[in-house]
Each structure stands twice: as C-alpha cells, then as structure tokens.
Design a protein around this motif. Structure first.
Motif, PDB file in Angstrom:
ATOM      1  N   LYS A   1      66.242  14.425  77.619  1.00  0.00           N
ATOM      2  CA  LYS A   1      67.691  14.455  77.442  1.00  0.00           C
ATOM      3  C   LYS A   1      68.264  15.685  78.153  1.00  0.00           C
ATOM      4  O   LYS A   1      67.763  16.792  77.987  1.00  0.00           O
ATOM      5  CB  LYS A   1      68.048  14.516  75.948  1.00  0.00           C
ATOM      6  CG  LYS A   1      67.416  13.415  75.101  1.00  0.00           C
ATOM      7  CD  LYS A   1      67.904  12.035  75.506  1.00  0.00           C
ATOM      8  CE  LYS A   1      67.299  10.955  74.603  1.00  0.00           C
ATOM      9  NZ  LYS A   1      67.678   9.595  75.039  1.00  0.00           N
ATOM     10  N   TYR A   2      69.309  15.464  78.944  1.00  0.00           N
ATOM     11  CA  TYR A   2      69.949  16.550  79.686  1.00  0.00           C
ATOM     12  C   TYR A   2      71.462  16.570  79.468  1.00  0.00           C
ATOM     13  O   TYR A   2      71.999  17.558  78.981  1.00  0.00           O
ATOM     14  CB  TYR A   2      69.660  16.400  81.184  1.00  0.00           C
ATOM     15  CG  TYR A   2      68.206  16.480  81.553  1.00  0.00           C
ATOM     16  CD1 TYR A   2      67.593  17.705  81.845  1.00  0.00           C
ATOM     17  CD2 TYR A   2      67.421  15.323  81.617  1.00  0.00           C
ATOM     18  CE1 TYR A   2      66.253  17.782  82.191  1.00  0.00           C
ATOM     19  CE2 TYR A   2      66.083  15.391  81.961  1.00  0.00           C
ATOM     20  CZ  TYR A   2      65.500  16.617  82.249  1.00  0.00           C
ATOM     21  OH  TYR A   2      64.166  16.675  82.574  1.00  0.00           O
ATOM     22  N   VAL A   3      72.143  15.510  79.862  1.00  0.00           N
ATOM     23  CA  VAL A   3      73.604  15.508  79.811  1.00  0.00           C
ATOM     24  C   VAL A   3      74.155  14.424  78.890  1.00  0.00           C
ATOM     25  O   VAL A   3      75.362  14.264  78.778  1.00  0.00           O
ATOM     26  CB  VAL A   3      74.198  15.337  81.230  1.00  0.00           C
ATOM     27  CG1 VAL A   3      73.826  16.518  82.108  1.00  0.00           C
ATOM     28  CG2 VAL A   3      73.749  14.027  81.870  1.00  0.00           C
ATOM     29  N   GLY A   4      73.294  13.660  78.259  1.00  0.00           N
ATOM     30  CA  GLY A   4      73.745  12.646  77.322  1.00  0.00           C
ATOM     31  C   GLY A   4      74.181  11.338  77.945  1.00  0.00           C
ATOM     32  O   GLY A   4      74.767  10.491  77.266  1.00  0.00           O
ATOM     33  N   GLU A   5      73.933  11.153  79.247  1.00  0.00           N
ATOM     34  CA  GLU A   5      74.207   9.887  79.919  1.00  0.00           C
ATOM     35  C   GLU A   5      72.856   9.258  80.245  1.00  0.00           C
ATOM     36  O   GLU A   5      72.110   9.788  81.072  1.00  0.00           O
ATOM     37  CB  GLU A   5      75.014  10.114  81.195  1.00  0.00           C
ATOM     38  CG  GLU A   5      76.368  10.754  80.951  1.00  0.00           C
ATOM     39  CD  GLU A   5      77.090  11.066  82.253  1.00  0.00           C
ATOM     40  OE1 GLU A   5      77.206  10.150  83.099  1.00  0.00           O
ATOM     41  OE2 GLU A   5      77.524  12.208  82.438  1.00  0.00           O
ATOM     42  N   PRO A   6      72.500   8.147  79.609  1.00  0.00           N
ATOM     43  CA  PRO A   6      71.135   7.610  79.690  1.00  0.00           C
ATOM     44  C   PRO A   6      70.583   7.424  81.094  1.00  0.00           C
ATOM     45  O   PRO A   6      69.446   7.837  81.377  1.00  0.00           O
ATOM     46  CB  PRO A   6      71.250   6.267  78.956  1.00  0.00           C
ATOM     47  CG  PRO A   6      72.336   6.491  77.965  1.00  0.00           C
ATOM     48  CD  PRO A   6      73.333   7.365  78.666  1.00  0.00           C
ATOM     49  N   LEU A   7      71.351   6.826  82.007  1.00  0.00           N
ATOM     50  CA  LEU A   7      70.836   6.592  83.356  1.00  0.00           C
ATOM     51  C   LEU A   7      70.698   7.907  84.124  1.00  0.00           C
ATOM     52  O   LEU A   7      69.704   8.128  84.825  1.00  0.00           O
ATOM     53  CB  LEU A   7      71.747   5.627  84.116  1.00  0.00           C
ATOM     54  CG  LEU A   7      71.277   5.210  85.516  1.00  0.00           C
ATOM     55  CD1 LEU A   7      69.874   4.604  85.467  1.00  0.00           C
ATOM     56  CD2 LEU A   7      72.259   4.235  86.147  1.00  0.00           C
ATOM     57  N   ILE A   8      71.671   8.792  83.975  1.00  0.00           N
ATOM     58  CA  ILE A   8      71.600  10.102  84.637  1.00  0.00           C
ATOM     59  C   ILE A   8      70.452  10.925  84.063  1.00  0.00           C
ATOM     60  O   ILE A   8      69.731  11.609  84.802  1.00  0.00           O
ATOM     61  CB  ILE A   8      72.930  10.857  84.489  1.00  0.00           C
ATOM     62  CG1 ILE A   8      74.059  10.090  85.166  1.00  0.00           C
ATOM     63  CG2 ILE A   8      72.820  12.276  85.061  1.00  0.00           C
ATOM     64  CD1 ILE A   8      73.899   9.934  86.666  1.00  0.00           C
ATOM     65  N   ASP A   9      70.246  10.870  82.758  1.00  0.00           N
ATOM     66  CA  ASP A   9      69.120  11.576  82.142  1.00  0.00           C
ATOM     67  C   ASP A   9      67.786  11.056  82.687  1.00  0.00           C
ATOM     68  O   ASP A   9      66.847  11.826  82.900  1.00  0.00           O
ATOM     69  CB  ASP A   9      69.151  11.423  80.619  1.00  0.00           C
ATOM     70  CG  ASP A   9      70.176  12.337  79.955  1.00  0.00           C
ATOM     71  OD1 ASP A   9      70.668  13.260  80.633  1.00  0.00           O
ATOM     72  OD2 ASP A   9      70.476  12.126  78.769  1.00  0.00           O
ATOM     73  N   LEU A  10      67.707   9.741  82.899  1.00  0.00           N
ATOM     74  CA  LEU A  10      66.506   9.151  83.494  1.00  0.00           C
ATOM     75  C   LEU A  10      66.281   9.718  84.895  1.00  0.00           C
ATOM     76  O   LEU A  10      65.160  10.103  85.245  1.00  0.00           O
ATOM     77  CB  LEU A  10      66.653   7.630  83.557  1.00  0.00           C
ATOM     78  CG  LEU A  10      65.558   6.856  84.296  1.00  0.00           C
ATOM     79  CD1 LEU A  10      64.205   7.031  83.623  1.00  0.00           C
ATOM     80  CD2 LEU A  10      65.927   5.376  84.389  1.00  0.00           C
ATOM     81  N   ASP A  11      67.339   9.783  85.696  1.00  0.00           N
ATOM     82  CA  ASP A  11      67.237  10.321  87.050  1.00  0.00           C
ATOM     83  C   ASP A  11      66.791  11.779  87.042  1.00  0.00           C
ATOM     84  O   ASP A  11      65.928  12.184  87.830  1.00  0.00           O
ATOM     85  CB  ASP A  11      68.583  10.212  87.766  1.00  0.00           C
ATOM     86  CG  ASP A  11      69.037   8.767  87.964  1.00  0.00           C
ATOM     87  OD1 ASP A  11      68.176   7.872  87.958  1.00  0.00           O
ATOM     88  OD2 ASP A  11      70.249   8.546  88.126  1.00  0.00           O
ATOM     89  N   LEU A  12      67.370  12.567  86.164  1.00  0.00           N
ATOM     90  CA  LEU A  12      67.006  13.986  86.086  1.00  0.00           C
ATOM     91  C   LEU A  12      65.564  14.159  85.612  1.00  0.00           C
ATOM     92  O   LEU A  12      64.853  15.052  86.094  1.00  0.00           O
ATOM     93  CB  LEU A  12      67.972  14.714  85.142  1.00  0.00           C
ATOM     94  CG  LEU A  12      69.424  14.840  85.625  1.00  0.00           C
ATOM     95  CD1 LEU A  12      70.310  15.388  84.516  1.00  0.00           C
ATOM     96  CD2 LEU A  12      69.518  15.726  86.866  1.00  0.00           C
TER      97      LEU A  12
END
Length: 207
Positions: free
Chosen positions: A74-85
């Motif tokens: 978990k990074y920014v709370g946006e599931p797809l963006i968290d997956l990318d990060l």
C-alpha cells in the motif's frame, strides 16, 4: 522398509526459489541448485520430470508470492497505482529476476504474465468500480498500464532515469486516464468526435 529420502522435494524447491529470487531464473541448473543446497543432482531427477518441470514449479511459487504479498503493498490508496508502485519496487529489489522474467523474457514469462494481467484487472475494477467496460476494453487498459509501468521500472533499474513517487503516480494516472478515453491498442481508433462526450461521462462515473 523403503529408504527414507534424504533430500525432499520441498528442500530442492526452497533452494531453487532462493536462487531465483537472488540471481534470476537463468541460474537454475541442476548443478547450480545441487551446489547451493549441498546435495547431489540425483534427487532433482527423482523429484522432478526434468529441469523445465522444476523451473515451472519455482515460477509458480514466485507467481504466488507476487500475487499474495510482493505486489500487494500500500502506497497511495489507489489499488491499480499501488500495484504499479509495488512492481517498480520489486524490480529495484530483485534486478536480476526482473530482467530475466520481464525484460529478457527468459523462462516462464506466460506464468508471470497471467498473474500480472489477473492482478491488473482486479485492481482496475477495484479502483474504478463505477465504469462500465467490457472485458476487451479492460484488458487493453491493463496492457497499456503494464507497458508504462514496465518501461518506468526498466529505466529505474538500468539507472537511465530516476523518478519520485509523485512523478510516477502522475505519469501512470495520466496514462490510465488516456487508455480509458482512447483505444490506442485497437487497429481502428474510435472517432475523436466522441472524445469530449466520453471524457465528460468518465468524469461523472469517477466522481
């Protein structure tokens, strides 16, 4: 009484898994695994059909770890963006494995690719529950997202460029938004006359 196995299948897989995570898939040879595990090559051929069978089982273990742990950060709370990060962090932490599986395409890319597509689809639907796209549209969005994410990961790993988390998030969100509005992976791009109406509709759905 049958002689008890001195080297178990799990021990062999554990040894091969640790080697793959550390040095990449290409180092998984019978002699290499036997040397790292301090046993002979004989147990490998007793427990596995061949080296491809062993590599595939290691890749399934890596795939399961990616699905259940490594790519669930978990990074920014946006599931797809968290997956990318999570993916970019994985690439930096395991450079040789990243290059072998995602850049050079060596050994089992299909196993890992299926995992990434499934995860990407799940995370997209979680992040954008209100959009109404068919399976092909979602597939194209996720493919476009992985193209961008892998490209950024490769730039970072090869020290060609460095990005802050904010920069990465901004680029990926812009790419996802573009992919939702356009069909750039389609051989026939949709009529641009409808772009404004579609963007307005998208904004309403994301509100």
């Amino acid at each position: 009484m049958a002689r008890k196995k001195e080297i178990s299948k799990d021990k062999i897989l554990d040894t091969a898994y640790k080697m793959a995570i550390k040095d990449g898939i290409e180092g998984l040879t019978a002699r290499g695994i036997a040397k790292a595990g301090h046993f002979s090559t004989q147990p490998l051929y007793l427990e596995f059909n061949n080296m491809d069978d062993l590599r595939n089982q290691v890749l399934r273990r890596i795939s399961n770890d990616l699905r259940t742990h490594t790519l669930q950060q978990k990074y920014v709370g946006e599931p797809l963006i968290d997956l990318d990060l999570s993916y970019i962090d994985f690439a930096q932490a395991h450079v040789n494995l990243f290059r072998a599986m995602f850049v050079d395409g060596k050994f089992g890319s299909k196993i890992i690719a299926d995992t990434l597509m499934e995860l990407g689809t799940e995370k997209f639907k979680e992040q954008y529950p209100n959009v109404d796209y068919d399976d092909q549209k979602i597939h194209d969005i996720v493919i476009a997202n992985w193209i961008s994410t892998t490209g950024m990961a490769a730039l970072v790993v090869n020290e060609i460029a460095s990005f802050s988390q904010t920069q990465i998030v901004n680029v990926l969100n812009a790419q996802i938004h573009d992919a939702m509005l356009n069909n750039r992976l389609s051989e026939t791009q949709e009529n641009p006359m409808f772009a404004a109406d579609e963007e307005a509709s998208l904004k309403d759905n994301l509100a």
